[in-house]
Design a protein around this motif. Sequence first.
Motif, PDB file in Angstrom:
ATOM      1  N   LEU A 170     -25.779 -42.432  64.314  1.00  0.00           N
ATOM      2  CA  LEU A 170     -27.177 -42.656  64.687  1.00  0.00           C
ATOM      3  C   LEU A 170     -27.359 -42.205  66.130  1.00  0.00           C
ATOM      4  O   LEU A 170     -26.734 -42.754  67.048  1.00  0.00           O
TER       5      LEU A 170
ATOM      6  N   CYS B  87     -29.234 -51.808  73.128  1.00  0.00           N
ATOM      7  CA  CYS B  87     -28.845 -51.757  71.711  1.00  0.00           C
ATOM      8  C   CYS B  87     -27.817 -52.835  71.401  1.00  0.00           C
ATOM      9  O   CYS B  87     -27.891 -53.505  70.355  1.00  0.00           O
TER      10      CYS B  87
ATOM     11  N   VAL C 216     -33.548 -49.626  67.225  1.00  0.00           N
ATOM     12  CA  VAL C 216     -32.222 -49.218  66.765  1.00  0.00           C
ATOM     13  C   VAL C 216     -31.578 -50.328  65.939  1.00  0.00           C
ATOM     14  O   VAL C 216     -30.993 -50.083  64.878  1.00  0.00           O
TER      15      VAL C 216
ATOM     16  N   ILE D  42     -23.449 -45.380  67.242  1.00  0.00           N
ATOM     17  CA  ILE D  42     -24.747 -45.125  67.871  1.00  0.00           C
ATOM     18  C   ILE D  42     -24.530 -44.398  69.197  1.00  0.00           C
ATOM     19  O   ILE D  42     -23.833 -44.896  70.077  1.00  0.00           O
TER      20      ILE D  42
END
Length: 518
Positions: free
Chosen positions: A338, A245, A442, A298
Amino acid sequence: MPVEFPVWEGAGPWTAGKFAPRRLPSCSKTGRRFRGWGRGTWLWTRMEMEFDCEGLRRLLGKYKFRDLTVEELKNVNMFFPHFKYSMDTYVFKDSSQKDLLNFTGTIPVMYQGNTYNIPIRFWILDSHPFAPPICFLKPTANMGISVGKHVDAQGRIYLPYLQNWSHPKSVIVGLIKEMIAKFQEELPLYSLSSSDEARQVDLLAYIAKVTEGVSDINLKSWANHENKTANKITVVGGGELGIACTLAISAKGIADRLVLLDLSEGTKGGMMDLEIFNLPNVEINKDLSASAHSKVVIFTVNSLGSSQSYLDVVQNNVDMFRALVPALGHYSPHSVLLVASQPVEIMTYVTWKLSAFPANRVIGIGCNLDSQRLQYIITNVLKAQTLGREVWVIGEQGEDKVLTWSGQEEVMSHTYQVQLSNRAMELLRVKGQRSWSVGLSVADMVDSIVNNKKKVHSVSTLAKGYYDINSEVFLSLPCILGTSGVSEIKTTLKEDTVTEKLQSSASSIHGLQQQLKL
């Protein structure tokens, strides 16, 4: 300026700043006055200053690890014999209540050459010592709370020691010592003027209920002196997915500042490589406060416990999130959360409950990757004409995901739609979900959120009220994403088979959620 706070009522003699443990009293029942047990009853009398081990064991009858908890509190009593212990009702963020052991007292804090006795309260969860205590300041009427890195508006305390809590190396005495050290850097309380004291009484009544929210009291705001970055993003977890990510977001140039929170011990594998090659605008940190003022947080972490049952594995993740989510929500109260941790539908629900954020600002990665792949396969591999209709993968990740269409039904025959769907799903099934592909997915969602693109993604969102679902579960549905998270949930064609599958998924997910201990 700060005021010297009085020792907490009933604390007995106290020499601020000295950690001289006294001889531990025996836990026998002899020679001790017993006044009866019940909620709000202190565990010792002021005169004797005795620590009643047997009484404490009776009081902790519903605690899972009663003996371990008693032994630890005996150790706390050696260093801090003035603490008072009682059973009271704690109100969690979701309004649920539980009778928990708690203790109050003061800790000595040296600040700018003066010693202040800071009143605090610890709540001990029934899963202690495997879960950290919940800690609050307990100010008197002439004290105001200084909101800062480690304290929120209601006086709840956030520390790295709590966030990294791990039995048996983490203990309450160690927590208190770190608390003292942090408060020496930034005093958490300040003296109120007489005109403010009346307003403070209202806040104290609010805190006494142990509820969450934002107080209207005139507090010293941490936000006034923290540098806020326009597009700051935090990735929680330094495993393969967290690194993927980080690389994908960095490659898209979305973030002015990207914080990767590495919660593991030491420096391993990809984390070491990231430190060696030093990506621009990427900061690797182990302190959760480094995430402050992020637009998106995240979650990629997963517990790697050795539990045998699926429920135990999920519960391990829940236990880890219990320490992470409230702290990260405190540091970035206006962020979008998220969730990429697994199982994503359940962990998104857990994050929503633990954060107390509105549902639109808590989303899971859901079926976004499968939806994007399926749309690409139909358009670019099968070269099919969809005539303005869009295909989505919705529901839950895995074998129970559901394919559905949006748009006008009459523009495509049902037979053609079924044939196209089946062929596309055959091609989709051979595609795995590698960390780098999830990372790209993502990054695409983060781009839509940070830059307010109003793009539609199939993400895990609160599905209650859709497809006749009546329970609080998160399932993937087509959602428009922007700076506030989900701004709108798009409807798809109502088909009986789709509704039945979604309701079945919701039922099984809700059943598992009911067994979890939040």
